[in-house]
Every structure is written in C-alpha cells, then in structure tokens.
Design a protein around this motif. Structure first.
Motif, short mmCIF file in Angstrom:
data_model
loop_
_atom_site.label_atom_id
_atom_site.label_comp_id
_atom_site.label_asym_id
_atom_site.label_seq_id
_atom_site.Cartn_x
_atom_site.Cartn_y
_atom_site.Cartn_z
N SER A 118 0.86 -1.19 0.00
CA SER A 118 0.00 0.00 0.00
C SER A 118 0.89 1.23 0.00
CB SER A 118 -0.89 0.03 1.25
OG SER A 118 -0.13 0.41 2.38
N PRO A 119 0.33 2.39 -0.33
CA PRO A 119 1.10 3.62 -0.09
C PRO A 119 1.23 3.84 1.40
CG PRO A 119 -1.14 4.14 -0.78
CD PRO A 119 -0.97 2.67 -0.96
N SER A 120 2.27 4.55 1.83
CA SER A 120 2.47 4.83 3.26
C SER A 120 1.24 5.54 3.84
CB SER A 120 3.69 5.73 3.46
OG SER A 120 4.86 5.05 3.07
N GLY A 121 0.78 5.06 4.99
CA GLY A 121 -0.35 5.69 5.66
C GLY A 121 -1.70 5.06 5.37
N ALA A 122 -1.74 4.04 4.53
CA ALA A 122 -3.03 3.42 4.18
C ALA A 122 -3.47 2.39 5.20
CB ALA A 122 -2.96 2.80 2.79
N LYS A 158 4.61 10.22 -4.05
CA LYS A 158 4.90 8.85 -4.46
C LYS A 158 3.65 7.96 -4.42
CE LYS A 158 8.22 5.11 -3.63
NZ LYS A 158 8.68 5.10 -5.03
N ALA A 159 2.67 8.35 -3.59
CA ALA A 159 1.48 7.53 -3.42
C ALA A 159 0.74 7.29 -4.73
CB ALA A 159 0.53 8.18 -2.40
N ALA A 160 0.64 8.32 -5.56
CA ALA A 160 -0.06 8.19 -6.84
C ALA A 160 0.58 7.13 -7.72
CB ALA A 160 -0.09 9.53 -7.57
N ASP A 161 1.92 7.12 -7.74
CA ASP A 161 2.63 6.10 -8.52
C ASP A 161 2.43 4.71 -7.93
OD1 ASP A 161 4.68 5.12 -10.47
OD2 ASP A 161 5.79 4.72 -8.62
#
Length: 216
Positions: A21-25, A161-164
């Motif tokens: 997951s992206p960080s924080g999910a 970076k989350a979008a990528d």
C-alpha cells in the motif's frame, strides 16, 4: 466403515501473503492485527538501512543494518527482494522465509510493489498478493500527518509517491479499500482462509479422498 484417519493425512503447504500500500493506508496496522489473530502466519522481518522510528524494535519491526552490510547481503544474494525507497534500502532475507515455509507455516510480507514484482519474477507458486487502498487522498494525507513519524517534507514526498504506488493496484490478486480497520481485517482473514483451502496447497488430499472412496 468409519474413517479412522480423520484429516490427519492432509498437510498444508505454506503460502506467502504480500500486503502492499502507499504509506499511511493502514498496511502496518492490518499486518499486526492479522498476526495477533492467526497463529499459523509469521512476519517476514525486512532489513533496512533507515533509522529506527520511535517505538520500533530491532529484529521485530525491522533488522536495522548499515549500508555496507546491506550491500554485502546483496552481493551474497541473501535477499528474496530488495529496493531503494526515499534514499533507504529495504530487503527480505531469504533464510528465515525458507525456514518458516519449510515448517508448513505462512509468511506475511509488508513490502512495496517493486518487492512484490521481484517475488513474482522468481516464480514462486505460493504467492498471494493484496493491495491496500486508502478511502481517499485526503484521508491518506491526514493519517501521515497524524502519526507524526516523518517531517512535513517527507510527508509531501510520500504523497507524491502515493499516486505512482497506487497505479500498480491491478498487478495484485486482491484489493482492499481500508475505510475501516475491522472490516479490512475480516476481508484479509477471508482471503487467507480461501487461499489455504485451495486444492493444490493441501498436500495428501488425493490419498485422503482415495481412502474415503475405499471406505476407510
């Protein structure tokens, strides 16, 4: 005739469950709760060159090593996968994973899409992958700011970076939108149960069924 053997002849081959997951999910929280609720799965403890965060324990959350040590492990091919993230290296040591799988247990991986791709490229038949999505971008940013483990600059980088990272969702077997930790944990348990029951993972099943047909 009664079946005296029961299901003792059926053994299960261990699987590798990847959460990304992206960080924080909420991936780390879900990982810990899954481990607390299931005694048949063990966490693969990654090596990293980043600094320890408050509350983290060496050998439990990560194995914290310096860059020269990490590079030496790469040269000796001791990693199943490794990647550079935000200037730090992360990698999964091969030895402990093989030991857990050999004991018929499952291994939980808390890794990103790059690491998942490397595991898949190695041809592991027992890989099960789950991508955790946040309910919204605003919620993701709020979680990153609330946990107060990173500077504002680092949070900004993580949001970029989350979008990528989220663009790789379609490469995973399952996708869970983490609007509620309890609901998401239930979904993960269901995935794990279904994957464990797959015919090809139940070693000795054919012998067991043969016995049933013969009245044993």
């Amino acid at each position: 005739m009664s079946n005296d053997n029961g299901t003792s002849a059926i053994q299960r081959r261990g699987l590798m469950l990847v959460l990304s997951s992206p960080s924080g999910a909420g991936k780390t929280t879900l990982s810990r709760q899954l481990l607390d609720n299931d005694n048949q799965i063990r966490l693969s403890v990654s090596c990293t060159t980043r600094q320890k965060r408050p509350g983290e324990r060496d050998g439990v959350d990560y194995r914290f090593v310096d860059p020269p040590t990490f590079r030496g492990m790469i040269e000796r091919r001791e990693f199943l996968e490794y990647a550079e993230v935000f200037g730090n290296y992360y990698g999964t040591p091969r030895g402990p994973v093989d030991e857990i799988l050999g004991a018929g247990m499952d291994v939980l991986f808390d890794i990103d899409w790059q690491g998942t791709q490397q595991l898949r490229d190695k041809g592991r038949a027992d890989l099960v992958t789950v991508f955790i999505l946040p309910p919204s971008t605003r919620d993701l940013e709020k979680r990153l700011l609330t946990r107060a483990q990173d500077s504002k600059d680092t949070v900004a980088l993580r949001m970029m970076k989350a979008a990528d990272e989220m663009s790789h969702w379609a490469e995973y077997d399952y996708v869970v939108v983490n609007s509620d930790i309890g609901t998401s944990l239930t979904s993960l348990k269901a995935i794990l149960t279904a994957e464990r029951l797959k015919r090809e993972r139940q070693v000795g099943l054919s012998v067991f069924v043969k016995g049933l047909r013969e009245g044993r």
